[in-house]
Design an enzyme around this catalytic site. Structure first.
Site, short mmCIF file in Angstrom:
data_model
loop_
_atom_site.label_atom_id
_atom_site.label_comp_id
_atom_site.label_asym_id
_atom_site.label_seq_id
_atom_site.Cartn_x
_atom_site.Cartn_y
_atom_site.Cartn_z
N ASP A 44 0.90 -1.19 -0.01
CA ASP A 44 0.05 0.09 -0.03
C ASP A 44 0.75 1.30 -0.09
O ASP A 44 1.40 1.49 1.03
CB ASP A 44 -0.69 0.07 1.27
N TYR A 49 3.31 9.86 -0.53
CA TYR A 49 4.38 9.35 0.37
C TYR A 49 5.66 9.58 -0.51
O TYR A 49 6.65 9.33 0.32
CB TYR A 49 4.28 7.50 0.70
N LYS A 74 -2.76 5.96 -4.20
CA LYS A 74 -3.84 6.88 -3.89
C LYS A 74 -3.75 8.16 -4.68
O LYS A 74 -2.39 8.78 -4.75
CB LYS A 74 -3.91 7.20 -2.27
N LEU A 189 -1.45 0.06 14.19
CA LEU A 189 -0.78 -0.10 15.55
C LEU A 189 -1.10 1.17 16.45
O LEU A 189 -0.22 1.27 17.35
CB LEU A 189 0.57 -0.52 15.18
N LYS A 229 2.96 -0.76 8.77
CA LYS A 229 4.06 -0.35 8.13
C LYS A 229 5.28 -0.82 9.35
O LYS A 229 5.20 -0.40 10.33
CB LYS A 229 3.90 1.42 8.17
N SER A 230 6.32 -1.09 8.45
CA SER A 230 7.61 -1.24 9.15
C SER A 230 8.59 -1.00 8.40
O SER A 230 8.55 -1.54 7.17
CB SER A 230 7.80 -2.25 10.10
N ARG A 235 10.81 -6.64 11.98
CA ARG A 235 9.55 -6.59 12.45
C ARG A 235 8.60 -6.64 11.19
O ARG A 235 7.09 -7.21 11.45
CB ARG A 235 9.32 -5.04 12.86
N ASN A 239 5.39 -9.17 11.88
CA ASN A 239 4.30 -8.60 11.59
C ASN A 239 3.18 -9.43 10.68
O ASN A 239 2.18 -9.70 10.61
CB ASN A 239 4.20 -7.17 11.11
P1 A2P Z 1 9.39 0.75 12.52
O1 A2P Z 1 9.31 0.98 10.98
O2 A2P Z 1 10.78 1.34 13.08
O3 A2P Z 1 9.12 -0.87 12.65
P2 A2P Z 1 1.04 1.86 12.11
O4 A2P Z 1 1.06 0.76 11.12
O5 A2P Z 1 -0.11 1.79 13.08
O6 A2P Z 1 1.19 3.29 11.45
O7 A2P Z 1 2.69 1.81 13.16
C1 A2P Z 1 3.67 2.07 12.66
C2 A2P Z 1 4.67 2.32 13.47
O8 A2P Z 1 4.84 1.20 14.41
C3 A2P Z 1 5.99 2.35 13.10
O9 A2P Z 1 6.60 3.74 13.78
C4 A2P Z 1 6.79 1.33 13.16
O10 A2P Z 1 8.22 1.47 13.29
C5 A2P Z 1 6.28 0.63 14.20
N1 A2P Z 1 6.19 -0.83 14.25
C6 A2P Z 1 5.71 -1.60 13.37
N2 A2P Z 1 5.73 -3.03 13.55
C7 A2P Z 1 6.36 -2.78 14.72
C8 A2P Z 1 6.63 -3.99 15.69
N3 A2P Z 1 6.35 -5.56 15.22
N4 A2P Z 1 7.13 -3.65 16.92
C9 A2P Z 1 7.55 -2.50 17.19
N5 A2P Z 1 7.17 -1.41 16.48
C10 A2P Z 1 6.66 -1.53 15.35
#
Ligand code: A2P
Length: 276
Positions: A44, A49, A74, A189, A229-230, A235, A239
């Site tokens: 996505d 972005y 988008k 998250l 997102k990561s 991670r 995820n």
């Molecule tokens: P990072 O990219 O450093 O992993 P959302 O999807 O709700 O927007 O959340 C994204 C945020 O959560 C990002 O800051 C991401 O940082 C962090 N994040 C994503 N997966 C994890 C995980 N498994 N553990 C900790 N932080 C995570």
């Protein structure tokens, strides 16, 4: 095994995808490559972005056929007028380097500008021309949805909205169920803010999982499409590893209780007017 969710237009989307909001454009190809390697098949992105090129690069280099991948982008907020939308779509496709897009969304309705109906008509036109398989919206409230459906007779396949345990959008979800519109959860998250929540940590411990995995599992069991997102390889892998456990009725009930007023982390679509 990640399920596919049927859409109201006969297509389907993987229920779990990789979101790339705030992924650095310079590392997006690498990050998306990790995702595809980990098993993600849905990516996505958005013009706003600034990283569509990186997504395109990863799609081109992917060890799986294009037809196995589901790519979403988008329409940017400043391009709701038909000519601008057509140009923006062409630019998106050039950057992604693909012939047909799986899903294209209007990023925000910007009700104060009031051009989102024109944008929706343009997406319908692009879909009818075969350039996009499915069309939808993002950050649309029920009144915005009523309007585009009423004026075109075309119901979006999905609406991508902020949704997570602290902001569960229950009433809005009833509207979507009645209209056959699937919800995609953005900031699933809670933009990372829920990751140290003690109640979620307790549920995660019970299943010997991380809090992020627990929240992603909750979205899946709620029937939502989810795009965490990561930018971090471990991670990204973790995820996606959420098929092997189930939250039980007590867990689900406890998470329902975490919904709270003021749980929203992003802009309110009813008043948002920024260019993105
Ligand atoms: P990072 O990219 O450093 O992993 P959302 O999807 O709700 O927007 O959340 C994204 C945020 O959560 C990002 O800051 C991401 O940082 C962090 N994040 C994503 N997966 C994890 C995980 N498994 N553990 C900790 N932080 C995570």
């Amino acid at each position: 095994m990640i399920d596919r969710i049927p859409l109201n237009d006969g297509n389907s989307i993987p229920q779990l995808g990789l979101g790339v909001w705030q992924v650095d454009p310079a590392s997006t190809a690498k990050v998306v490559g990790w995702g595809i390697e980990a098993g993600y098949r849905s990516i996505d992105t958005a013009e706003g972005y600034g990283n569509e090129e990186g997504v395109g690069e990863a799609v081109c280099a992917a060890p799986v056929p294009r037809s196995d991948l589901f790519i979403t982008s988008k329409l940017r907020n400043s391009a709701h007028e038909r000519d601008a939308a057509l140009r923006a779509f062409d630019a998106t496709m050039r950057k992604l380097g693909i012939d047909q897009l799986d899903l294209f969304l209007i990023h925000w309705p910007l009700p104060a500008r009031d051009r989102y109906v024109e944008a929706w008509k343009t997406l319908v036109e692009l879909r009818d021309a075969g350039r996009i398989r499915s069309i939808g919206v993002s950050n649309f409230n029920p009144d915005h949805l009523d309007r585009i459906i009423g004026e075109t007779g075309v119901t979006p396949a999905v609406n991508q909205i902020e949704l997570h345990p602290a902001f569960q959008q229950r009433k809005v979800r009833d509207y979507h169920a009645r209209h056959g519109i699937r919800i995609e959860s953005w900031s699933p998250l809670g933009s990372g803010r829920l990751l140290d929540d003690p109640a979620l940590a307790a549920i995660a411990r019970k299943h010997d999982r991380t809090v992020a995995q627990t929240i992603i599992r909750w979205h899946l069991q709620e029937g939502l499409i989810v795009i965490p997102k990561s930018s971090n390889r471990d991670r990204i892998v973790a995820n996606f590893d959420v098929a092997g456990f189930q939250l039980d009725a007590d867990d689900m009930k406890a998470i329902v209780g975490m919904d709270r007023p003021g749980g929203r982390t992003g802009p309110d679509p009813a008043v948002a007017s920024f260019m993105f």
